[in-house]
Design an enzyme around this catalytic site. Structure first.
Site, PDB file in Angstrom:
ATOM      1  CD  GLU A 127      -2.915  -0.943   2.316  1.00 58.48           C
ATOM      2  OE1 GLU A 127      -3.067   0.047   3.369  1.00 58.48           O
ATOM      3  OE2 GLU A 127      -3.740  -1.857   2.377  1.00 58.48           O
ATOM      4  CG  ASP A 223     -21.350   7.887  20.203  1.00 63.59           C
ATOM      5  OD1 ASP A 223     -21.892   8.935  19.929  1.00 63.59           O
ATOM      6  OD2 ASP A 223     -21.396   6.740  19.773  1.00 63.59           O
ATOM      7  CG  HIS A 244      -9.368   5.296   1.617  1.00 62.78           C
ATOM      8  ND1 HIS A 244      -9.327   5.130   0.186  1.00 62.78           N
ATOM      9  CD2 HIS A 244      -8.533   4.313   2.212  1.00 62.78           C
ATOM     10  CE1 HIS A 244      -8.609   4.080  -0.072  1.00 62.78           C
ATOM     11  NE2 HIS A 244      -8.222   3.395   1.312  1.00 62.78           N
ATOM     12  NE  ARG A 290      -4.702   4.963   3.200  1.00 60.33           N
ATOM     13  CZ  ARG A 290      -5.163   4.082   3.880  1.00 60.33           C
ATOM     14  NH1 ARG A 290      -5.993   4.507   4.808  1.00 60.33           N
ATOM     15  NH2 ARG A 290      -4.867   2.788   3.696  1.00 60.33           N
ATOM     16  CG  HIS A 350     -10.540   5.617   5.542  1.00 63.20           C
ATOM     17  ND1 HIS A 350     -11.477   4.733   5.527  1.00 63.20           N
ATOM     18  CD2 HIS A 350      -9.282   5.018   5.572  1.00 63.20           C
ATOM     19  CE1 HIS A 350     -10.796   3.375   5.385  1.00 63.20           C
ATOM     20  NE2 HIS A 350      -9.444   3.478   5.829  1.00 63.20           N
ATOM     21  CD  GLU A 374     -11.233   5.867  13.604  1.00 62.12           C
ATOM     22  OE1 GLU A 374     -11.815   4.736  13.233  1.00 62.12           O
ATOM     23  OE2 GLU A 374     -11.225   6.729  12.686  1.00 62.12           O
ATOM     24  NE  ARG A 385      -5.375   4.592   9.541  1.00 70.32           N
ATOM     25  CZ  ARG A 385      -5.531   3.759   8.592  1.00 70.32           C
ATOM     26  NH1 ARG A 385      -5.069   2.596   9.035  1.00 70.32           N
ATOM     27  NH2 ARG A 385      -6.634   3.791   7.985  1.00 70.32           N
TER      28      ARG A 385
HETATM   29  C1  SIN Z   1      -7.642   0.078   2.628  1.00 66.85           C
HETATM   30  O1  SIN Z   1      -7.990  -0.916   2.276  1.00 66.85           O
HETATM   31  O2  SIN Z   1      -7.373   0.938   1.602  1.00 66.85           O
HETATM   32  C2  SIN Z   1      -7.754   0.655   3.853  1.00 66.85           C
HETATM   33  C3  SIN Z   1      -6.786   0.060   4.837  1.00 66.85           C
HETATM   34  C4  SIN Z   1      -6.511   0.981   6.035  1.00 66.85           C
HETATM   35  O3  SIN Z   1      -7.157   2.287   6.181  1.00 66.85           O
HETATM   36  O4  SIN Z   1      -5.657   1.015   6.608  1.00 66.85           O
END
Ligand code: SIN
Length: 526
Positions: A127, A223, A244, A290, A350, A374, A385
């Site tokens: 990624e 919350d 995202h 990202r 995201h 989170e 992140r």
């Molecule tokens: C994704 O699959 O692109 C999201 C994975 C993530 O948010 O870490």
């Protein structure tokens, strides 16, 4: 006794129960924390806002970033995470993540988790921002679901852990600087309920529902963060919201994530004219971080007055269906075959990098309060992140938070009295949510500007002036109050940070300014 929240019920006394460790939230972090506290011999009550299995973790597609391949090392994973965090990741937390991560993942694999294999070992995909293929994945794009499928039976079978569903956290209850339990709205009987606990672990997830466009499920309304703030805990890094880059965008379709792993397997981004554009924004092209990819997409959409760009997955060919079965199932419902057609995508909110500030053991700055997943700001993610670090964070810091929470022994037994305080007028929560979503998306989204953020704060003040005193008949009103609170804190932090860094981009301050801003912004109730 601090009772910072409007409590909508008639009695000054409410039914009570108690537990040693109260875990709020049943995603990967909550399950890990519960198992860890139970292993330490504690009686655990695990409460879920909706169903036990309704969690954001279940939707995570990409996988788990973990240094297990022969070409990888915790040091490389550390470096990639720090690079992605744009100077604000805390190396001590990242070291814990990358060093303890492999052990936590191995433990999960020995508990029966099935992750895709390549010959004799695990398969690794890539990624954005990862210098080596490092992401392990399950059933193609069902990695989060596999984590939940593995951990949830362990929780269900554990005699020390009791589970309750439809428990909505109205507020944490404090005595001085200590948390003594949580006040809940029990959705089945529609009654308030006070749970006393020696320790409380928040694992309530994020706040993506603030935004018009989001990958988050409807339960992600901030919350835990809001309750922690009202009770006096410090929240950190709230200006850093990850968008995202590639979310399915077709009229009538849910905002379904098209995993970054799709780009990792070779898919390219193209604009309306079918031009590949990422190379002109960053040498890593589709695998840039990202924030870079999301801003490039936004720029292309603006230049071409387009509502979306496209993912060209044709190079993956017929293998797409096998490699990404959930994504395939979703897009083909809308008559798209990724082997031949382009997939319309655009960015959406995201992940919240900020949250309840914690130490290495998950402890917040209130006694007996812990956070993981989170809702927490561990310092791992910094300003941005690194993809697929969050499931690993849930396993590592969930485990740590559960173990530390297990050390609390004292359940407060003194009398606790609640006051009935509400004004009897009805608020159209759904209507206000639509307005809030549009406001936050437009002005606290991928690009922000000072005057717009000031406008957001003014609007929120106006809405809060009546929404904070309305009477509610289900938990949606309290969710609304939480969202208004968190939206305000995001806007304040985004306004204060007069620079651009990671996921936070100010059009009026487009440069990174380390001299002034290589530091965190904390928010704490006065
Ligand atoms: C994704 O699959 O692109 C999201 C994975 C993530 O948010 O870490």
């Amino acid at each position: 006794m601090v009772l910072p929240r409007l409590v909508d019920f008639d009695s000054t006394t409410v039914p009570e129960e108690d537990t040693e460790v109260l875990v709020v939230g049943s995603g990967a972090a909550g399950l890990s924390a519960s198992l860890s506290a139970a292993r330490a011999g504690r009686r655990v009550l695990l409460v879920a806002k909706s169903g036990f299995l309704d969690t954001a973790s279940d939707l995570a597609q990409g996988g788990i970033a973990v240094a297990l391949s022969k070409d990888d090392s915790p040091e490389k994973h550390l470096q990639d995470t720090l690079n992605s965090g744009s100077g604000l990741s805390d190396p001590e937390f990242v070291k814990v993540l990358v060093r303890e991560g492999p052990e936590r993942v191995r433990a999960m694999l020995s508990s029966g988790a099935i992750f895709t294999r390549d010959g004799s070992g695990l398969a690794f995909t890539r990624e954005g921002g990862h210098s080596v293929p490092r992401i392990i994945y399950a059933s193609g794009d069902r990695s989060g679901a596999e984590v939940i499928r593995t951990l949830s039976p362990l929780v269900l079978q554990n005699r020390r852990i009791e589970i309750r569903e439809k428990y909505f956290l109205i507020d944490l209850i404090t005595l001085g600087n200590s948390v003594i339990g949580g006040l809940f709205f029990e959705g089945e009987k529609k009654i308030p309920l006070f749970v006393r606990a020696a320790s409380v672990v928040l694992a309530t997830g994020g706040s993506g529902q603030l935004f018009q466009e989001t990958t988050n499920p409807t339960i992600s309304t901030g919350d835990g963060m809001a309750a922690a703030y009202r009770s006096g805990a410090t929240l950190r890094d709230l200006e850093f919201v990850q968008f995202h880059p590639t979310v399915f965008y077709v009229a009538g379709a849910p905002r379904f994530l098209i995993s970054e792993a799709v780009r990792g397997e070779g898919a390219a981004l193209v604009n309306d004219r079918q031009e590949h554009f990422m190379r002109s924004y960053h040498p890593d092209a589709e695998l840039a971080s990202r924030d870079v990819v999301a801003r490039a997409i936004l720029d292309q959409m603006k230049r071409q007055a387009a509502r979306n760009v496209y993912l060209d997955c044709r190079s993956i060919g017929p293998n797409f269906k096998k490699r990404f079965p959930s994504i395939y199932a979703m897009v083909q419902r809308f008559r798209i075959d990724p082997a031949h057609d382009l997939i319309p995508v655009r960015p959406a909110a995201h992940y919240m990098m900020g949250g309840v500030k914690i130490d290495l053991n998950g402890a917040a700055d209130l006694e007996n309060l812990f956070a993981c997943g989170e809702v927490a700001c561990t310092g791992v993610h910094g300003a941005n992140r690194l993809g697929s670090n969050s499931l690993l964070e849930c396993l590592v810091f969930g485990d740590r938070a559960g173990a530390a929470a297990a050390e609390g022994k004292h359940i407060f037994r003194g009398r606790v009295q609640f006051t009935r305080r509400w004004k009897d007028f009805h608020l159209d929560v759904a209507d206000l949510k639509r307005s809030l979503n549009a406001l936050v998306w437009r002005h606290c989204g991928i690009e922000r500007e000072g005057s717009d953020l000031e406008f957001v704060l003014e609007k929120l003040k106006e809405w809060q002036s009546y929404a904070l005193s309305a009477r509610f008949f289900d938990s949606s009103g309290w969710e609304m109050q939480n969202m208004l609170l968190i939206a305000g804190l995001i806007a304040q932090s985004a306004l204060e940070r007069t620079e651009s860094r990671g996921a936070h981009f100010r059009t009026d301050f487009p440069e990174r300014d380390d001299a002034k801003w290589l530091r965190h912004i904390d928010r704490k109730i006065n």
